[in-house]
Write an enzyme that holds these catalytic residues in place. Structure first.
Site, PDB file in Angstrom:
ATOM      1  N   ILE A  80     -18.895  13.240   1.201  1.00 32.31           N
ATOM      2  CA  ILE A  80     -19.629  13.894   2.292  1.00 32.31           C
ATOM      3  C   ILE A  80     -19.631  13.051   3.557  1.00 32.31           C
ATOM      4  O   ILE A  80     -19.367  13.546   4.661  1.00 32.31           O
ATOM      5  CB  ILE A  80     -21.081  14.190   1.853  1.00 32.31           C
ATOM      6  CG1 ILE A  80     -21.113  15.015   0.561  1.00 32.31           C
ATOM      7  CG2 ILE A  80     -21.836  14.903   2.972  1.00 32.31           C
ATOM      8  CD1 ILE A  80     -20.425  16.333   0.638  1.00 32.31           C
ATOM      9  N   ASP A  81     -19.931  11.764   3.428  1.00 36.60           N
ATOM     10  CA  ASP A  81     -20.082  10.925   4.614  1.00 36.60           C
ATOM     11  C   ASP A  81     -18.772  10.784   5.378  1.00 36.60           C
ATOM     12  O   ASP A  81     -18.745  10.839   6.615  1.00 36.60           O
ATOM     13  CB  ASP A  81     -20.608   9.545   4.207  1.00 36.60           C
ATOM     14  CG  ASP A  81     -21.806   9.111   5.042  1.00 36.60           C
ATOM     15  OD1 ASP A  81     -22.227   9.873   5.925  1.00 36.60           O
ATOM     16  OD2 ASP A  81     -22.321   8.002   4.811  1.00 36.60           O
ATOM     17  N   ASP A  82     -17.662  10.572   4.668  1.00 36.98           N
ATOM     18  CA  ASP A  82     -16.376  10.466   5.357  1.00 36.98           C
ATOM     19  C   ASP A  82     -15.995  11.784   6.000  1.00 36.98           C
ATOM     20  O   ASP A  82     -15.397  11.799   7.083  1.00 36.98           O
ATOM     21  CB  ASP A  82     -15.296  10.032   4.360  1.00 36.98           C
ATOM     22  CG  ASP A  82     -15.300   8.535   4.140  1.00 36.98           C
ATOM     23  OD1 ASP A  82     -14.771   7.811   4.990  1.00 36.98           O
ATOM     24  OD2 ASP A  82     -15.864   8.081   3.127  1.00 36.98           O
TER      25      ASP A  82
ATOM     26  N   THR B 139     -18.059  14.213   7.196  1.00 33.44           N
ATOM     27  CA  THR B 139     -18.809  14.466   8.434  1.00 33.44           C
ATOM     28  C   THR B 139     -18.393  13.483   9.530  1.00 33.44           C
ATOM     29  O   THR B 139     -18.389  13.853  10.716  1.00 33.44           O
ATOM     30  CB  THR B 139     -20.331  14.389   8.204  1.00 33.44           C
ATOM     31  OG1 THR B 139     -20.687  13.091   7.715  1.00 33.44           O
ATOM     32  CG2 THR B 139     -20.788  15.457   7.221  1.00 33.44           C
ATOM     33  N   ALA B 140     -18.020  12.254   9.153  1.00 37.21           N
ATOM     34  CA  ALA B 140     -17.539  11.294  10.159  1.00 37.21           C
ATOM     35  C   ALA B 140     -16.239  11.793  10.786  1.00 37.21           C
ATOM     36  O   ALA B 140     -16.062  11.738  12.012  1.00 37.21           O
ATOM     37  CB  ALA B 140     -17.336   9.925   9.522  1.00 37.21           C
TER      38      ALA B 140
END
Length: 639
Positions: free
Chosen positions: A383-385, A387-388
């Site tokens: 998820i974090d990668d 959205t980044a």
């Protein structure tokens, strides 16, 4: 006072300085490739592996040995982080073993004598963690148990069963699968030159050369009983128990082989790749098998240069660093058509994943569209990668149709991954089995599942609010905000799983809620902001110890770090309509300490395995200060 206010407002020189540094560091393919540094455990693994396989890469072994030796403390120990008290037993055993294996040190060397004394004084090899015991068991220095805690037959159960192999999260599975094979086979490869670690025991052997088993006995019984019953049931079947056992082993082997990335590594983790190689040996693969040799080459390609020598990264962070830097440089004023941004975004577009990974099991209705952490991740998005990357691509997607389509696929994937409880996981949806968390496996409660976390939920909300125009009126956003509010700590903070720790979680939660429309006057946000202000250091910065992650309560570092200060500053920017003095002093700290090179600039502020793995992202001292300074300039300077 007037000079301080003027300096506070004049952040542009600092922004330009960081921009210049970063633009000079971009590689030809458009990516940024900073080192992701963790403990010397991975360096130790590499030396032990090379020696075990008979690969005499003496130049690499020499450099890894130098790096490990440079990290030893005066008391003989090695640490996970600078302010760790005394040292870390398991890391010290790993390093001691590797230095002896390298052939550059002997047991009589003063530094080895000090290390051995530290190990014995702290309980010896029997008190080490599971990964260290596994390494020593694989190389003949520790006794395998009669039965490993997770039977291989678990892989025969369908994911819909109350407990299955897929109740472990993916990054746990790719470590557990090779370990299960090795433990089932009780695999040992002991060579004539393998160092003898019998002097690291402080207990009486059960028999000559036989010491207490790998796993301790005082386990919780609920999950243990269930797992044991699987193995016992198969053994009591009136037909083919041996064939079912072999089928389970083959299924584990095929599971591993299907998740080897193009560079030869297993999910691009050096630790899982290390155990994979031993598992393949246990399955009869020769050391010269092409799969093993390519895995070794993949590990070698993951070695980075540091000030203290070379270091084997646990994972490479090119996608993460590039996504964050492209996005942050755009926030600092670079256009989406700037050549550096164009190159970075072309690289990011090429890394969007198009295959169905294991995330599909609990999210069957979604299509691929996410991004992973590492350069060679092709099937393990997070998820974090994602959205980044979507933040980085957002501006250009407004003018380019193919980029817009890719952006939409990524957004749809992120939305589909929301947990039923309202929060977001890191890798896999609804992978939080209470049975798994209660299993008698070291780290089962912290790294075996993938529950919703404040940092992932907050970061995702910030993306959705700032770039997808989703606000509180959207039921998915409302549910996520409710999850965050329900998980706020009593003191007003939030715990962050993937950063250190309460500063990180509080930053993510507040900036996320503010982006989707939660008022700055909301009691939860005001309480969190006041908590954060109370943690500010006298020099204007913020710093939190990795001990927070172990103790699950805030522990001040006693010094300020660039990334944690930037997170705190960005939080205050999101809350206050005018800069309070705490924010002023935080901005001053960032501008006055830009590029400072000491232990605080490389302090590990990334979370991995609580009490076992912490990350010093070499990019973080540039990314987060640049973001905070840029956010400040935009809100308070009007530029």
């Amino acid at each position: 006072m007037i000079s301080e206010v003027n300096e506070m407002h004049d952040v542009q020189p600092a922004i330009r300085s960081i921009q210049s540094f970063l633009l000079d560091r971009q590689t030809a393919d458009g990516s940024w490739r900073f080192c992701l540094e963790s403990s010397p455990m991975t360096d130790s693994h590499m030396i032990i592996l090379l020696r075990t396989l008979g690969i005499d890469d003496e130049d690499l072994i020499e450099k890894l040995t130098g790096h490990i030796a440079s990290k030893q403390q005066d008391n003989g120990a090695w640490k996970l982080y600078p302010d760790e008290k005394q040292g870390h037993l398991s890391t010290t055993i790993d390093c001691y073993y590797a230095l002896l294996f390298s052939g550059r040190f002997t047991k009589n060397d003063p530094k080895m004598t000090l290390a051995r004394s530290f190990i014995r004084e702290n309980g010896g090899l029997t008190k080490a963690n599971m990964l260290t015991k596994l390494t020593t068991a694989l190389t003949g220095q520790y006794q395998w148990p009669a039965h490993f805690i997770v039977p291989v037959e678990l892989t025969l159960l369908h994911p819909s069963f109350p407990l299955s192999f897929y109740d472990f999260v993916g990054y746990a599975r790719v470590h557990l699968a090779p370990i299960m094979i090795c433990a089932d086979r009780k695999y040992v490869t002991k060579l004539p030159y393998t160092p003898d670690l019998s002097d690291l025991y402080t207990v009486t052997p059960i028999a000559p050369g036989v010491y207490p088993h790998l796993m301790l006995e005082d386990f919780a019984r609920e999950g243990q009983s269930f797992l044991s019953s699987i193995h016992d049931y198969v053994q009591k079947l009136p037909f083919l128990p041996g064939q079912l056992h072999e089928l389970a082993l083959r299924r584990l082997e095929q599971y591993i082989l299907a998740r080897i990335e193009p560079d030869g590594t297993l999910y691009n983790y050096s630790t899982s790749t290390y155990f994979m190689i031993f598992a393949l040996l246990a399955r009869g693969y020769p050391p010269t098998d092409p799969i093993i040799l390519k895995a070794v080459q993949g590990l070698k390609a993951s070695v980075c240069q540091t000030d203290a020598g070379v270091h084997l990264q646990l994972a490479t962070s090119a996608v993460w660093d590039t996504a964050l830097l492209s996005y942050t440089l755009q926030r600092s004023g670079l256009s989406s058509v700037h050549p550096a941004i164009q190159k970075a975004n072309r690289y990011l577009r090429s890394k969007q994943q198009t295959t169905y990974g294991d995330w599909k099991i609990r999210n069957p209705g979604a299509s691929p569209g996410g991004w992973g952490f590492s350069d060679y991740n092709t099937m393990n998005p997070d998820i974090d990668d994602t959205t980044a990357a979507l933040r980085a691509l957002h501006s250009y997607s407004q003018r380019d149709g193919s980029t817009q389509a890719a952006w939409k696929r990524g957004l749809d994937w992120v939305l589909s991954m929301q947990n039923d409880d309202g929060g977001w996981p890191a890798f896999e949806k609804n992978t939080d089995s209470p049975l798994i968390r209660r299993l008698p496996i070291e780290g089962a409660d912290t790294v075996s599942t993938d529950p919703s976390s404040a940092d992932l939920t907050g970061r995702t909300l910030e993306f959705l609010g700032s770039y997808a125009s989703l606000k509180l009126s959207d039921p998915r956003v409302d549910k996520a905000v409710r999850w965050l509010l329900a998980h706020q700590e009593a003191d007003g903070s939030w715990y962050g799983r993937w950063g250190i720790s309460f500063i990180y979680g509080t930053w993510a939660a507040i900036t996320g809620m503010r982006a989707v429309g939660v008022s700055a006057d909301h009691p939860a946000i005001q309480k969190a902001a006041q908590w954060l202000i109370k943690q500010q250091n006298a020099d204007g910065g913020w710093g939190e110890s990795c001990q927070s992650d172990e103790k699950k309560k805030y522990v001040p570092l006693g010094a300020s770090t660039p990334s944690q200060t930037a997170w705190a500053v960005d939080t205050l920017i999101a809350v206050f309509p005018e800069p309070p003095s705490s924010l002023t002093h935080g901005i001053l700290f960032l501008t006055r300490n830009l590029g400072r090179q000491d232990w605080t600039s490389t302090y590990p502020t990334g979370g991995g395995r609580p009490g076992g793995t912490y990350f010093a992202y070499h990019s973080y001292q540039w990314i987060w200060p640049l973001l905070a300074l840029s956010q400040y300039r935009q809100k308070f300077s009007g530029t």
